[in-house]
Every structure is written in structure tokens, then in C-alpha cells.
Design an enzyme around this catalytic site. Structure first.
Site, short mmCIF file in Angstrom:
data_model
loop_
_atom_site.label_atom_id
_atom_site.label_comp_id
_atom_site.label_asym_id
_atom_site.label_seq_id
_atom_site.Cartn_x
_atom_site.Cartn_y
_atom_site.Cartn_z
N SER A 70 0.86 -1.19 0.00
CA SER A 70 0.00 0.00 0.00
C SER A 70 0.89 1.23 0.00
CB SER A 70 -0.87 0.02 1.26
OG SER A 70 -1.39 1.31 1.48
N TYR A 123 -1.67 -0.70 10.11
CA TYR A 123 -1.80 -1.20 8.73
C TYR A 123 -0.57 -0.84 7.91
CZ TYR A 123 -3.67 -1.43 3.94
OH TYR A 123 -3.87 -1.69 2.60
N1 LIG Z 1 -8.73 -1.09 -1.35
C1 LIG Z 1 -7.72 -0.25 -1.43
O1 LIG Z 1 -7.92 0.93 -1.76
C2 LIG Z 1 -6.31 -0.70 -1.16
C3 LIG Z 1 -5.28 0.23 -1.19
C4 LIG Z 1 -3.98 -0.20 -0.98
C5 LIG Z 1 -3.72 -1.54 -0.74
N2 LIG Z 1 -4.74 -2.43 -0.70
C6 LIG Z 1 -4.43 -3.85 -0.45
O2 LIG Z 1 -4.98 -4.63 -1.48
C7 LIG Z 1 -5.27 -5.95 -0.99
C8 LIG Z 1 -6.69 -6.32 -1.35
O3 LIG Z 1 -7.57 -5.44 -0.67
P1 LIG Z 1 -9.07 -5.16 -1.13
O4 LIG Z 1 -9.30 -3.73 -0.90
O5 LIG Z 1 -9.33 -5.75 -2.46
O6 LIG Z 1 -9.85 -5.96 0.02
P2 LIG Z 1 -11.12 -6.90 0.01
O7 LIG Z 1 -11.60 -6.91 1.43
O8 LIG Z 1 -12.08 -6.54 -1.08
O9 LIG Z 1 -10.50 -8.32 -0.34
C9 LIG Z 1 -9.64 -8.99 0.54
C10 LIG Z 1 -9.87 -10.50 0.40
O10 LIG Z 1 -8.97 -11.15 1.30
C11 LIG Z 1 -9.66 -12.22 1.91
N3 LIG Z 1 -9.05 -12.54 3.21
C12 LIG Z 1 -9.10 -11.80 4.35
N4 LIG Z 1 -8.48 -12.45 5.34
C13 LIG Z 1 -8.02 -13.62 4.80
C14 LIG Z 1 -7.30 -14.72 5.34
N5 LIG Z 1 -6.95 -14.78 6.64
N6 LIG Z 1 -6.99 -15.75 4.51
C15 LIG Z 1 -7.35 -15.72 3.21
N7 LIG Z 1 -8.06 -14.72 2.67
C16 LIG Z 1 -8.38 -13.68 3.45
C17 LIG Z 1 -11.09 -11.73 2.05
O11 LIG Z 1 -12.00 -12.82 2.19
C18 LIG Z 1 -11.29 -10.95 0.75
O12 LIG Z 1 -11.81 -11.77 -0.28
C19 LIG Z 1 -4.98 -5.90 0.51
O13 LIG Z 1 -3.70 -6.44 0.76
C20 LIG Z 1 -5.02 -4.42 0.83
O14 LIG Z 1 -4.25 -4.11 1.95
C21 LIG Z 1 -6.04 -2.05 -0.90
#
Ligand SMILES: NC(=O)c1ccc[n+]([C@@H]2O[C@H](COP(=O)([O-])OP(=O)(O)OC[C@H]3O[C@@H](n4cnc5c(N)ncnc54)[C@H](O)[C@@H]3O)[C@@H](O)[C@H]2O)c1
Length: 266
Positions: free
Chosen positions: A147, A160
């Protein structure tokens, strides 16, 4: 005939957390390009649908990770790429100076949870997958979804962003350890994006609280804070990951690529 520029057809690729948000868009892009994709996610049941292999996996459990990796190798014979995408976020202040209830303050429970998923999960999933790459002499690729906050820090998101800072550090060190085996390790650091499963009402409420602003104001001001004037599309991130999963990025390792429309302070 037009050439297939990415050439990732039939690559065996695992996307953790691939059932939602960024991970799901990554999965769709890889499938469109002909890869054999496994979604390893805590929220799915084992099975196959529309050419995607699903394995219920909790990345906080080494046993669950190993089961998933064994099933993928049994099915596809090898693993070419791992996308460490599963992650969680819960805004918390170091000290909740806005109220005496300490409602949105870091405590042991949230510390352990965040570190378990975002950090421990990445370490042990990568360990299990890299073992198979070495055994099968695969010149594999590990892609860690980090991130922008992991590089820059972020109000209300120190826990985080620290887990993501750790991920950036693993990326650098593992690239140094594994380079001689032809295995690349690359990070991808998204900024502010289209909504995902992570952006729940509870998340928004907590984030607004830690920033001392109304929830409605959370989405304001992007034109100013993001030089390109818009939030990131989940497909923007998926496109970068597909490129990194291909030999087109063959000389990129040990670095984390910021994909945030030019935003660098948050
Ligand atoms: N959404 C954003 O704007 C953003 C920005 C920067 C980084 N990120 C990163 O991108 C990645 C995806 O995030 P997202 O926003 O798509 O989130 P999201 O919540 O839509 O998806 C995350 C997925 O991870 C799964 N998950 C959670 N805990 C788990 C576990 N213990 N074992 C296996 N699966 C598990 C969930 O079931 C879900 O399907 C993350 O690493 C997040 O930190 C997101």
C-alpha cells in the site's frame, strides 16, 4: 496474426484474497490472458467454476496454506506465480485523544489480527510456494500487494501501514535471497482506489473518526491530493500485476511499484 504480448497462457497463478476487490480484478485479468488461476481465500469453498480453481484458505494458518499449495501442485503440476493479495485494514489511533472510551485505539487484539493476516500470512504463503518453485526449478514470481501508506505512513493507519512497510522489506530481502534461483519478488503499492470489500461502513466510520472529519468528507479533495485527479481503478492495479506476472517485466525485482496516480503523502 497479432502477437500475444504478455504470453502468460497456462501459467499456474495463485491469488490470495482473490474472491473480492483488487484480488478479483487481478484474477479476471489473468484468466482473460489464459492463465490457470487459483483463488485462495477464506471466504470461498473448494471447487472449480468458470475455469477458476477455488481453495478455501486461511493464510494465518500454516496448515491451511500447506493444504492449498499441495492441492494446487496436485492439480496444475507447478506454481509459476504467487500474488500475495489478501489483507485487512482497521483504522486505529495510537492514542485515542478524541474520547475516553478508547474506541478506536490500537489494542492487542487488533495488533495481532492485522499482523497475522498482512504479515505472517505473506511470509508463510511465500515460504510454502517458493519451496515448490525450487523443487520444480521454476523461475517463479512473487507479487506482494502492499500500500502507498506502507511507504508514506497514514493518519489512523499506523498498524496497517507498518504491516505493509514490513511487506516492502520482505520484498527487498527475498529478492536478494532468491535472485540466484531466478525467482523475482516485486511489490505493488496502490493508493486510493474504487471501493472494495475492505471499504465497509465500519471501516469508513473508523477512518473518519481517526481523522476527526465527518464520514461524508472522506471522499472529498481527491482532485487536489491525487495529481491525476481520480481514484485508482481496480483494473489499473490488475494490469500492473499481469505485466509483473509476465516475462515482459523480467528485469524487475526487489522493488515496490507505487500505483497511486502520483499521490505520495497521505
Ligand atoms: N482497497 C484499497 O484501496 C487498497 C489500497 C492499498 C492496498 N490495498 C491492499 O490490497 C489488498 C486487497 O484489498 P481489497 O481492498 O481488495 O480488500 P477486500 O476486502 O475486497 O479483499 C480482501 C480479500 O482477502 C480475503 N481474506 C481476508 N483475510 C483472509 C485470510 N486470513 N486468509 C485468506 N483470505 C483472506 C477476504 O476474504 C477478501 O476476499 C490488501 O492487501 C489491501 O491491503 C487495498
Amino acid at each position: 496474426m497479432a502477437r500475444d504480448w504478455l504470453n502468460i497462457v497456462d501459467k499456474s497463478i495463485i491469488v490470495t484474497g482473490g474472491a473480492s476487490g483488487i484480488g478479483l480484478h487481478i484474477v479476471q485479468e489473468l484468466v482473460k490472458n489464459g492463465s490457470k488461476v487459483t483463488i485462495a481465500d477464506i471466504s470461498v469453498e473448494d471447487g472449480e467454476k468458470d475455469g477458476i480453481y477455488y481453495v478455501k484458505t486461511d493464510i494465518t494458518s500454516v496448515e491451511s496454506i500447506q493444504r492449498m499449495v499441495d492441492l494446487v501442485v496436485e492439480r496444475f503440476g507447478r506454481i509459476d506465480v504467487l500474488v500475495n493479495n489478501a489483507g485487512i485494514n482497521a483504522p486505529r489511533l495510537l492514542v485515542d485523544f478524541y474520547s475516553n472510551e478508547r474506541k478506536y485505539e490500537i489494542d492487542e487484539g487488533i495488533f495481532d489480527k492485522m499482523v497475522n493476516v498482512n504479515q505472517k500470512g505473506v511470509v508463510f504463503t511465500t515460504q510454502a510456494v517458493v519451496r515448490t518453485m525450487l523443487e520444480n526449478k521454476v523461475r517463479g514470481i512473487i507479487i506482494n500487494i502492499s500500500s502507498e501508506s506502507g511507504m508514506e505512513g497514514s493518519v489512523g493507519q499506523s498498524l496497517y501501514s507498518a504491516t505493509k512497510g514490513a511487506v516492502n522489506s520482505y520484498t527487498r530481502s527475498w529478492a536478494k535471497e532468491l535472485g540466484k534461483h531466478g525467482i523475482r519478488v516485486v511489490g505493488v503499492a496502490p493508493g486510493i482506489n474504487e471501493k472494495t470489500g475492505l471499504t465497509t461502513p465500519e471501516y469508513n466510520e473508523a477512518l473518519a473518526y481517526t481523522r476527526n472529519i465527518p464520514v461524508e468528507d472522506l471522499d472529498k479533495g481527491y482532485e487536489k491530493s491525487i495529481p491525476l485527479g481520480r481514484v485508482g481503478k481496480l483494473d489499473d492495479i490488475a494490469n500492473l500485476v499481469a505485466f509483473l506476472a509476465s516475462e515482459r517485466s523480467d528485469y524487475i525485482t526487489g522493488t515496490t511499484i507505487n500505483i497511486s496516480g502520483g499521490k505520495s503523502r497521505g
